[in-house]
Scaffold this motif. Sequence first.
Motif, PDB file in Angstrom:
ATOM      1  N   UNK A 174       2.857   6.093   7.566  1.00  0.00           N
ATOM      2  CA  UNK A 174       2.742   5.348   6.313  1.00  0.00           C
ATOM      3  C   UNK A 174       4.079   4.685   5.951  1.00  0.00           C
ATOM      4  N   UNK A 220      -1.390  11.366  10.339  1.00  0.00           N
ATOM      5  CA  UNK A 220      -0.390  10.489   9.729  1.00  0.00           C
ATOM      6  C   UNK A 220       0.967  11.178   9.718  1.00  0.00           C
ATOM      7  N   UNK A 262      -3.384  -4.497  -5.768  1.00  0.00           N
ATOM      8  CA  UNK A 262      -2.023  -4.138  -6.179  1.00  0.00           C
ATOM      9  C   UNK A 262      -1.079  -5.329  -6.183  1.00  0.00           C
ATOM     10  N   UNK A 303       2.573  11.893  -4.261  1.00  0.00           N
ATOM     11  CA  UNK A 303       1.347  11.229  -3.817  1.00  0.00           C
ATOM     12  C   UNK A 303       1.029  11.590  -2.370  1.00  0.00           C
ATOM     13  N   UNK A 304       2.070  11.700  -1.565  1.00  0.00           N
ATOM     14  CA  UNK A 304       1.848  12.038  -0.160  1.00  0.00           C
ATOM     15  C   UNK A 304       1.272  13.443  -0.038  1.00  0.00           C
ATOM     16  N   UNK A 359      -0.563  14.124   3.429  1.00  0.00           N
ATOM     17  CA  UNK A 359       0.344  13.544   4.418  1.00  0.00           C
ATOM     18  C   UNK A 359       1.581  14.434   4.490  1.00  0.00           C
ATOM     19  N   UNK A 389       0.845  -1.195   0.000  1.00  0.00           N
ATOM     20  CA  UNK A 389       0.000   0.000   0.000  1.00  0.00           C
ATOM     21  C   UNK A 389       0.876   1.240   0.000  1.00  0.00           C
ATOM     22  N   UNK A 390       0.742   2.038  -1.023  1.00  0.00           N
ATOM     23  CA  UNK A 390       1.487   3.292  -1.067  1.00  0.00           C
ATOM     24  C   UNK A 390       0.848   4.273  -0.070  1.00  0.00           C
ATOM     25  N   UNK A 391       1.571   5.333   0.289  1.00  0.00           N
ATOM     26  CA  UNK A 391       1.089   6.172   1.406  1.00  0.00           C
ATOM     27  C   UNK A 391      -0.349   6.641   1.238  1.00  0.00           C
ATOM     28  N   UNK A 392      -0.682   7.092   0.032  1.00  0.00           N
ATOM     29  CA  UNK A 392      -2.039   7.613  -0.133  1.00  0.00           C
ATOM     30  C   UNK A 392      -3.060   6.486  -0.018  1.00  0.00           C
ATOM     31  N   UNK A 426      -3.605   5.590   3.615  1.00  0.00           N
ATOM     32  CA  UNK A 426      -4.476   6.576   4.260  1.00  0.00           C
ATOM     33  C   UNK A 426      -5.926   6.389   3.805  1.00  0.00           C
ATOM     34  N   UNK A 437       7.603   8.664  -3.104  1.00  0.00           N
ATOM     35  CA  UNK A 437       6.146   8.894  -3.040  1.00  0.00           C
ATOM     36  C   UNK A 437       5.761  10.342  -2.733  1.00  0.00           C
ATOM     37  N   UNK A 495      -2.282  13.560  -0.903  1.00  0.00           N
ATOM     38  CA  UNK A 495      -3.169  12.950   0.094  1.00  0.00           C
ATOM     39  C   UNK A 495      -3.153  13.719   1.412  1.00  0.00           C
ATOM     40  N   UNK A 541      12.070   6.759   0.826  1.00  0.00           N
ATOM     41  CA  UNK A 541      10.630   6.516   0.762  1.00  0.00           C
ATOM     42  C   UNK A 541       9.908   7.776   0.298  1.00  0.00           C
TER      43      UNK A 541
END
Lengths: 540, 333, 192
Positions: free
Chosen positions: A289, A246, C157, B322-323, B328, A218-221, A224, B319, B326, B315
């Motif tokens: 995450x 988070x 996934x 995307x973080x 984050x 699972x990627x961070x988004x 979440x 990402x 979202x 990491x």
Amino acid sequence: MAKNPEYYESLNIDYKPPRGNWMDRPVDIKSGIYCYPARPVVLENVGMNDRSDWGKYWVIEDEDWELPDDWKERFLNKMRDMLDKYRTFKIYMDICVRCGACADKCHYFLGSGDPMNMPVLRAELLRSIYRGEFTKTGKILGRFAGARKLTKNALKQLWYYMFQCSECRRCSVFCPYGIDTAEITIMGREIMNELGMNIAWVQESVSKCIHTGNHLGLQPQAYKECIDAMLWDIEDNVGITFEPTFNRKGAEILFVTPSGDVFADPGIFTLAGYLMLFEHLGLDYTWSTYASEGGDFGYFTANEMAKRMNGKIYNEAKRLGVKWILGGECGHMWRVLNQYMTTWHGPIDFLEEPVSPITGTKFENAKAHKMVHIMEFVADLIKHNKLKLDPSRNDHLKVTYHDSCNPSRGLGLFEEPRYVIKNVCNHFYEMPENTIREQTYCCGSGSGLNASENMELRLRGGFPRQNALRYVADKYGVNMLACICAIDRAALPPAAQYWNPDVGVTGVCELVANALIMEGEGERTHNIRGFEIATWEPEP
Amino acid sequence: MGVKVSLGVSLGAVLAIVVVALVGGEVSALQPVFGILVPYAAFAIFLVGFIYRVVDWGRSPVPYRIPTTCGQQKTLPWIKQNKIECPSSTLGVIGRMILEVFAFRSLFRHTKAEMASGNIVYGGSKWIWLGALAFHYSFLIIAVRHLRLFLEPVPFLINGIDLVDGMFQIGAPTLYLTDLLLIGAVSYLLVRRLIVPKMRYISLANDYFPLFLILGIGISGVLMRFFIRVDIVGVKELAMGLATLHPVMPEGIGAIFFVHVALVSTLFAYFPFSKLMHAGGVFLSPGRNLANTNRAKMHVNPWEYPVKIHSYEDYENEFREKMKEAGIPVERE
Amino acid sequence: MNLDKLLAKKKDLIVDKWINSIYESYPSETVEFFRHQRNKFANPVGADISEAVGPLFDELLNGNNQKNMFSLLDKIVRIRAVQDFPPSGAVAVVLLLKKIIRDETKKDIDTDGFFEDLLELESRIDYCILLAFDVYMKCREKIWEIKLDEFKKRPFFVEGEARCLSYMVRQEQGQGKGTKDCCNSCGLGEVR
């Protein structure tokens, strides 16, 4: 008509495995029992031995397992290395007297009737090679000293049966010398890992975890989003809206749980339990995450990989500047946390000795490790009357508790979950004595064996547990099996579907959440699974 | 290799030793060999071998503290810890080890009577626990009793043991209980391996051999005492000589004595190379002799080395977009 | 003596023999364990067999109630469906009874009406075998249903062959040579 008087006899005898010494028995690999092998290059991205250096595909049904040319050397070198590194391994190779006390304690033996599943023989597979390749007596006396050489057949036997051990340690409870077959399986698997002989289910999870931080990939988004989805459910069923944080710096507590709880049913309801509980307490905590996996499938490949995966938890705690870490309900996660983690990364001087912000209780048993088990945390809350609970909301449930192997035999967590369950449920029944606590039976799918293709192995290995469950289901009408392990929550439902189709599976925190009276909650007519409490009949 | 071969070879080896010793004992020129040289050599092998093995184990590292916990951990103050089965102190570990070594605690599990389909039945392991206990204790007492041959004057304690062991005063000379127990227990252990199919399946030649050997020792001992009498004064003289390192070979002890000595010597010499080393190993077994205190006190692994952990930075680099999308928090925008 | 009476008289013996012959379809190292470990939680397989066989025999002789038979057979066959038996071996447990009864009644076979009774009983046993086959199939279908369920629950996934159902099926059927090439239908193409 021609007579065939042997007819019935032949019917019977045909199904027996060939007689003779197990050392010579060609391994009879059955589908439904083994897990698919890892594909080459799955682990290329993490730089771990997985056949990528000789790039050979590997098909179990084939005679040739496409080993590297120097496979024997690799195997023996690795084994020598591990013998030098681990006193456990060395002593367990040397002192077994084959008394047979462990023989009938393994759930896989009980369920399959296959004598090679007796823990003593599982270990002897490796021990015989040890004697034949590493000891003088074995080299001189050969078979008379129970020794044999490393052959391809021996290697296949080893692979087949080491991946029929869930490292649950039940046998070690009965061993007069404390020999731990799980430890031997761990060594055996790590040695075979040198030859790229691991399984897809484990290696793919490891491969994903390295990058995304969790086994599911699972990627961070997405991580979440999964939690957000659960928040909507809580809003629907409990009438409370809130938003957890988070990767938040400066939080007091970092919460880490296996990613299975984030995605899979019924684990997500345990997750809902955590969310509601922490919200109710107003806990200053954060999710991460990056350290989004409590479990450690690396533990089923090699020590180094286990450490690499586990390291993210402390890394993240340090980065976020939290005071201590709270760990969710998981099995092998707690084995690793308790017995390896501080040794790997310690001393942990950047965190503080855990203190419950609600009750002020110091968790002295975790003062070096700085991580507290959710059951310890909740039991302490209940003891100090910090939770408003209405156990009658769980009155439609007759609950029994499955001691998950690793928290039982690798941590010693027996009373905390029972105390919690008894405070949130009015109907609690124990399964028979020789199937719980330190003698608990495995779910049948531990140690990375919860793939789908080996379902027959899982179902027969799960039978001793399910048999005890069936007993309390018949006797007391038990309809809910509580556990504190994410693999249990993934593996017990299929086993129950097969053996006990009227019993559901739940995490303990789900039971807590259902009984929890939250401030500002709506009318609780539905449980957190979204079923109407009055009419709900659990099913696996 | 089948059961028959394993059995045949083990029994054959023991019989061969008996024959060789019988012949050797009859020839007076060979008597010093079997009476002095062989016992000294065997004892030396035993001593050196045993110490070597134990030191070898002791020197190998214990990287992780992984005891099997069989009871409640030390946790919140109001939850009662099981201090023996899940020790958190050295005292607890010692208690656990004492129970394990002297009472075979783990073998004892699963032995209480249980109700099943209306009948009381006993777990099958009870007999193995009893058998093992009878075997080890009678062996120990017999070994202690034998010290009277090597000591002068005979210590009070040994005389006492002697007296209790022979308290039923059956026969002359008095029959020792432990002799009976030992032979009985060894026979049980042997028969069990032979008639229980799963035991037969897991047993190796090196499981049968020590049993035959000890059975031979017991039988030759009893024979010597009751049926084929030997010159006990001569035996004592020889034993004292061995003990004081001034060995003498008295005349006319009797060949059966040499059989007994040869079998005992074989046991001693065989000991360090075999599974009998469990006698030393049990004390060092990390599954039992460690406290379950990892979370309270860090355990140090001498060969621990740093590993490459996928860093948060890597990491986030992978990402970051995307973080951010979202909501984050990220370290670098 | 007619067959009913004879069998009623010899019931214990026949049931015992039947139980033993079922045990004996397991590896000989295990048989003794199934037989002697009496604690039903320490020996679930042996306990289930020994508990189900007696009532099943009664049912065959007297009741012939399909539902009862089915649930009793379930206790024996369900575990065999996940053990190392071929289908025939899983359901053969019922067949074993035929031989035991023939052996036990051999010398009375010439009695009046006996043979007809025996034929009738054997027909019932045949029917019972068919039921055992139903139980077996139900179990096997359940296993596949569980596999499929798990499969559907796998996170979207998950990559590569682990996502391809037909690959899994082919592996199961021992046609796992296609490791390099996946099927076309799932669109995964070549699996690395």
